[in-house]
Structure formats: structure tokens, C-alpha cells
Design a protein around this motif. Structure first.
Motif, PDB file in Angstrom:
ATOM      1  N   ALA A  46     -46.951 -89.796 -62.573  1.00  0.00           N
ATOM      2  CA  ALA A  46     -45.620 -89.233 -62.375  1.00  0.00           C
ATOM      3  C   ALA A  46     -45.654 -87.827 -62.961  1.00  0.00           C
ATOM      4  CB  ALA A  46     -44.575 -90.085 -63.085  1.00  0.00           C
ATOM      5  N   ARG A  47     -45.521 -86.812 -62.121  1.00  0.00           N
ATOM      6  CA  ARG A  47     -45.678 -85.417 -62.527  1.00  0.00           C
ATOM      7  C   ARG A  47     -44.311 -84.768 -62.695  1.00  0.00           C
ATOM      8  NH1 ARG A  47     -49.993 -82.763 -64.583  1.00  0.00           N
ATOM      9  NH2 ARG A  47     -50.266 -80.728 -63.721  1.00  0.00           N
ATOM     10  N   TYR A  48     -44.107 -84.062 -63.815  1.00  0.00           N
ATOM     11  CA  TYR A  48     -42.881 -83.309 -64.049  1.00  0.00           C
ATOM     12  C   TYR A  48     -43.274 -81.849 -64.209  1.00  0.00           C
ATOM     13  CZ  TYR A  48     -38.707 -81.520 -66.274  1.00  0.00           C
ATOM     14  OH  TYR A  48     -37.597 -80.776 -66.568  1.00  0.00           O
ATOM     15  N   THR A  49     -42.695 -80.974 -63.384  1.00  0.00           N
ATOM     16  CA  THR A  49     -43.038 -79.559 -63.393  1.00  0.00           C
ATOM     17  C   THR A  49     -41.776 -78.717 -63.517  1.00  0.00           C
ATOM     18  OG1 THR A  49     -44.921 -80.002 -61.956  1.00  0.00           O
ATOM     19  CG2 THR A  49     -44.195 -77.733 -62.100  1.00  0.00           C
ATOM     20  N   THR A  50     -41.835 -77.714 -64.384  1.00  0.00           N
ATOM     21  CA  THR A  50     -40.729 -76.775 -64.542  1.00  0.00           C
ATOM     22  C   THR A  50     -41.290 -75.376 -64.629  1.00  0.00           C
ATOM     23  OG1 THR A  50     -39.408 -78.375 -65.764  1.00  0.00           O
ATOM     24  CG2 THR A  50     -38.808 -76.090 -66.025  1.00  0.00           C
ATOM     25  N   GLU A  51     -40.643 -74.451 -63.937  1.00  0.00           N
ATOM     26  CA  GLU A  51     -40.981 -73.039 -64.053  1.00  0.00           C
ATOM     27  C   GLU A  51     -39.716 -72.289 -64.433  1.00  0.00           C
ATOM     28  OE1 GLU A  51     -43.072 -71.148 -60.887  1.00  0.00           O
ATOM     29  OE2 GLU A  51     -44.329 -72.893 -60.508  1.00  0.00           O
ATOM     30  N   LEU A  52     -39.814 -71.453 -65.457  1.00  0.00           N
ATOM     31  CA  LEU A  52     -38.691 -70.649 -65.908  1.00  0.00           C
ATOM     32  C   LEU A  52     -39.088 -69.182 -65.905  1.00  0.00           C
ATOM     33  CD1 LEU A  52     -37.699 -72.732 -69.059  1.00  0.00           C
ATOM     34  CD2 LEU A  52     -36.383 -72.571 -66.961  1.00  0.00           C
ATOM     35  N   LEU A  53     -38.194 -68.343 -65.465  1.00  0.00           N
ATOM     36  CA  LEU A  53     -38.440 -66.908 -65.577  1.00  0.00           C
ATOM     37  C   LEU A  53     -38.311 -66.507 -67.040  1.00  0.00           C
ATOM     38  CD1 LEU A  53     -36.362 -65.571 -62.558  1.00  0.00           C
ATOM     39  CD2 LEU A  53     -38.838 -65.694 -62.741  1.00  0.00           C
ATOM     40  N   LEU A  54     -39.186 -65.620 -67.503  1.00  0.00           N
ATOM     41  CA  LEU A  54     -39.131 -65.189 -68.902  1.00  0.00           C
ATOM     42  C   LEU A  54     -37.793 -64.540 -69.228  1.00  0.00           C
ATOM     43  CD1 LEU A  54     -42.635 -63.707 -69.745  1.00  0.00           C
ATOM     44  CD2 LEU A  54     -41.527 -65.679 -70.750  1.00  0.00           C
ATOM     45  N   THR A  55     -37.213 -63.853 -68.256  1.00  0.00           N
ATOM     46  CA  THR A  55     -35.934 -63.199 -68.499  1.00  0.00           C
ATOM     47  C   THR A  55     -34.800 -64.203 -68.679  1.00  0.00           C
ATOM     48  OG1 THR A  55     -35.586 -62.992 -66.115  1.00  0.00           O
ATOM     49  CG2 THR A  55     -36.583 -61.114 -67.250  1.00  0.00           C
ATOM     50  N   LYS A  56     -34.995 -65.457 -68.268  1.00  0.00           N
ATOM     51  CA  LYS A  56     -33.970 -66.489 -68.384  1.00  0.00           C
ATOM     52  C   LYS A  56     -34.141 -67.371 -69.624  1.00  0.00           C
ATOM     53  CE  LYS A  56     -32.107 -65.414 -64.471  1.00  0.00           C
ATOM     54  NZ  LYS A  56     -30.798 -64.801 -64.391  1.00  0.00           N
ATOM     55  N   VAL A  57     -35.171 -67.128 -70.420  1.00  0.00           N
ATOM     56  CA  VAL A  57     -35.417 -67.913 -71.622  1.00  0.00           C
ATOM     57  C   VAL A  57     -34.691 -67.262 -72.789  1.00  0.00           C
ATOM     58  CG1 VAL A  57     -37.170 -68.706 -73.256  1.00  0.00           C
ATOM     59  CG2 VAL A  57     -37.634 -68.746 -70.817  1.00  0.00           C
ATOM     60  N   GLU A  58     -33.791 -68.015 -73.430  1.00  0.00           N
ATOM     61  CA  GLU A  58     -33.068 -67.493 -74.589  1.00  0.00           C
ATOM     62  C   GLU A  58     -33.817 -67.757 -75.882  1.00  0.00           C
ATOM     63  OE1 GLU A  58     -29.110 -69.051 -74.625  1.00  0.00           O
ATOM     64  OE2 GLU A  58     -28.458 -67.733 -73.009  1.00  0.00           O
ATOM     65  N   SER A  59     -34.357 -68.969 -76.034  1.00  0.00           N
ATOM     66  CA  SER A  59     -35.073 -69.285 -77.268  1.00  0.00           C
ATOM     67  C   SER A  59     -36.074 -70.409 -77.046  1.00  0.00           C
ATOM     68  CB  SER A  59     -34.100 -69.687 -78.382  1.00  0.00           C
ATOM     69  OG  SER A  59     -33.495 -70.922 -78.065  1.00  0.00           O
ATOM     70  N   ILE A  60     -37.066 -70.443 -77.931  1.00  0.00           N
ATOM     71  CA  ILE A  60     -38.037 -71.535 -77.949  1.00  0.00           C
ATOM     72  C   ILE A  60     -38.107 -72.021 -79.391  1.00  0.00           C
ATOM     73  CG2 ILE A  60     -40.436 -72.202 -77.671  1.00  0.00           C
ATOM     74  CD1 ILE A  60     -40.698 -70.260 -75.458  1.00  0.00           C
ATOM     75  N   GLY A  61     -37.726 -73.278 -79.579  1.00  0.00           N
ATOM     76  CA  GLY A  61     -37.780 -73.878 -80.903  1.00  0.00           C
ATOM     77  C   GLY A  61     -39.006 -74.755 -81.043  1.00  0.00           C
ATOM     78  N   VAL A  62     -39.565 -74.775 -82.233  1.00  0.00           N
ATOM     79  CA  VAL A  62     -40.733 -75.600 -82.528  1.00  0.00           C
ATOM     80  C   VAL A  62     -40.356 -76.575 -83.632  1.00  0.00           C
ATOM     81  CG1 VAL A  62     -43.094 -75.612 -83.405  1.00  0.00           C
ATOM     82  CG2 VAL A  62     -42.356 -73.790 -81.875  1.00  0.00           C
ATOM     83  N   THR A  63     -40.630 -77.848 -83.408  1.00  0.00           N
ATOM     84  CA  THR A  63     -40.398 -78.877 -84.415  1.00  0.00           C
ATOM     85  C   THR A  63     -41.728 -79.530 -84.743  1.00  0.00           C
ATOM     86  OG1 THR A  63     -38.223 -79.315 -83.462  1.00  0.00           O
ATOM     87  CG2 THR A  63     -39.105 -80.968 -84.969  1.00  0.00           C
ATOM     88  N   GLN A  64     -42.114 -79.466 -86.019  1.00  0.00           N
ATOM     89  CA  GLN A  64     -43.356 -80.078 -86.476  1.00  0.00           C
ATOM     90  C   GLN A  64     -43.093 -80.851 -87.755  1.00  0.00           C
ATOM     91  OE1 GLN A  64     -45.918 -76.530 -86.769  1.00  0.00           O
ATOM     92  NE2 GLN A  64     -47.361 -77.657 -85.511  1.00  0.00           N
ATOM     93  N   GLY A  65     -43.532 -82.073 -87.797  1.00  0.00           N
ATOM     94  CA  GLY A  65     -43.496 -82.851 -89.030  1.00  0.00           C
ATOM     95  C   GLY A  65     -44.757 -82.587 -89.826  1.00  0.00           C
ATOM     96  N   LEU A  66     -44.913 -83.304 -90.917  1.00  0.00           N
ATOM     97  CA  LEU A  66     -46.090 -83.117 -91.763  1.00  0.00           C
ATOM     98  C   LEU A  66     -47.378 -83.433 -91.007  1.00  0.00           C
ATOM     99  CD1 LEU A  66     -47.379 -82.557 -94.503  1.00  0.00           C
ATOM    100  CD2 LEU A  66     -47.025 -84.959 -95.076  1.00  0.00           C
ATOM    101  N   ILE A  67     -47.406 -84.555 -90.298  1.00  0.00           N
ATOM    102  CA  ILE A  67     -48.606 -84.926 -89.533  1.00  0.00           C
ATOM    103  C   ILE A  67     -48.854 -83.912 -88.420  1.00  0.00           C
ATOM    104  CG2 ILE A  67     -49.656 -86.720 -88.087  1.00  0.00           C
ATOM    105  CD1 ILE A  67     -49.453 -87.494 -91.003  1.00  0.00           C
ATOM    106  N   GLY A  68     -47.785 -83.432 -87.786  1.00  0.00           N
ATOM    107  CA  GLY A  68     -47.922 -82.417 -86.745  1.00  0.00           C
ATOM    108  C   GLY A  68     -48.500 -81.123 -87.278  1.00  0.00           C
ATOM    109  N   ARG A  69     -48.081 -80.732 -88.474  1.00  0.00           N
ATOM    110  CA  ARG A  69     -48.641 -79.524 -89.087  1.00  0.00           C
ATOM    111  C   ARG A  69     -50.124 -79.701 -89.393  1.00  0.00           C
ATOM    112  NH1 ARG A  69     -46.169 -74.661 -90.127  1.00  0.00           N
ATOM    113  NH2 ARG A  69     -47.322 -74.639 -92.047  1.00  0.00           N
ATOM    114  N   LEU A  70     -50.475 -80.888 -89.896  1.00  0.00           N
ATOM    115  CA  LEU A  70     -51.878 -81.135 -90.244  1.00  0.00           C
ATOM    116  C   LEU A  70     -52.768 -81.208 -89.009  1.00  0.00           C
ATOM    117  CD1 LEU A  70     -51.414 -83.811 -93.055  1.00  0.00           C
ATOM    118  CD2 LEU A  70     -52.102 -81.422 -93.331  1.00  0.00           C
ATOM    119  N   LEU A  71     -52.262 -81.818 -87.923  1.00  0.00           N
ATOM    120  CA  LEU A  71     -53.057 -81.996 -86.705  1.00  0.00           C
ATOM    121  C   LEU A  71     -52.770 -80.930 -85.650  1.00  0.00           C
ATOM    122  CD1 LEU A  71     -52.866 -85.879 -86.400  1.00  0.00           C
ATOM    123  CD2 LEU A  71     -54.687 -84.480 -87.400  1.00  0.00           C
TER     124      LEU A  71
END
Length: 120
Positions: A46-71
Motif C-alpha cells: 500500500a503506497r502513500y505518496t505526497t508532493e508539496l511545493l517548497l513555497t507551500k511549506v510553513e514548517s517542519i517539526g522533528v520529534t525524537q525521543g531518547l532512543i530516537g536520538r541514540l539511533l
């Protein structure tokens, strides 16, 4: 006491199955940045595809836990104009991906080469 061995085998098999499903998902996900677009492709069957124009992107948030930071993986939350939000889970090196998006946005469209990164 033999039922304990069966229970242990079932737990181990379930863990391996869960890990395999997420490994395939991780290996078949593509995240790319060009000078004009963000491209997200997730999934194998099951494929999910999204394309966004850079001019339409307001923000990109990153969420990392402790394990995510380590790996070195985390979740990306892309917010576009109009309040559209897309969350992409378990992205490899999400901070570098966000930096590529910011770099492409600052350089502007039409200037410089296309910069493409694939994070799997």
C-alpha cells in the motif's frame, strides 16, 4: 513447564514479525528534497505518496525521543499553508532532512542545482 517454552517462542516470533514489518516499511520509504518540491513516498504494497511545493511549506517539526536520538531516527511533522499537516514516522536522520528543506527554501527556486536526498 513446556507451555512456558511455547509462550516464549510465540513472544519471540511476534517480536521478529513486528520488527520485520517495520524494517520493510523503513527500507521502502523515500523522502526527497528538490529545489521546488518535497516528495514523500511510504509503503511497499500500500503506497502513500505526497508532493508539496517548497513555497507551500510553513514548517517542519522533528520529534525524537531518547532512543530516537541514540539511533538517529524520529518523526517529521510537515505543516503546509492552509493548515495541512502530514506526519511521517520513523524517518532516518530527520534533522538533516529538515536542514536540507531549509537550505532549499533559502536558496530559492531557479537558483542553483537540484538537491535531492533520500532518507530511508
Amino acid at each position: 513447564m513446556s507451555w512456558l517454552w511455547y509462550l516464549g517462542t510465540i513472544v519471540v516470533a511476534a517480536g521478529i514479525g513486528w520488527g520485520l514489518v517495520h524494517y520493510v516499511e523503513l527500507m521502502t520509504s523515500e523522502f526527497a528534497v528538490t529545489t521546488t518540491r518535497l516528495i514523500f513516498k511510504v509503503g511497499l504494497v500500500a503506497r502513500y505518496t505526497t508532493e508539496l511545493l517548497l513555497t507551500k511549506v510553513e514548517s517542519i517539526g522533528v520529534t525524537q525521543g531518547l532512543i530516537g536520538r541514540l539511533l538517529d531516527y524520529g518523526d517529521l511533522t510537515v505543516t503546509g499553508t492552509g493548515g495541512a499537516r502530514e506526519v511521517f514516522r520513523r524517518v532516518s536522520d530527520p534533522i538533516a532532512f529538515r536542514n536540507h528543506v531549509q537550505e532549499a527554501s533559502v536558496s530559492g527556486s531557479g537558483h542553483g542545482q537540484a538537491r535531492t536526498t533520500t532518507e530511508t
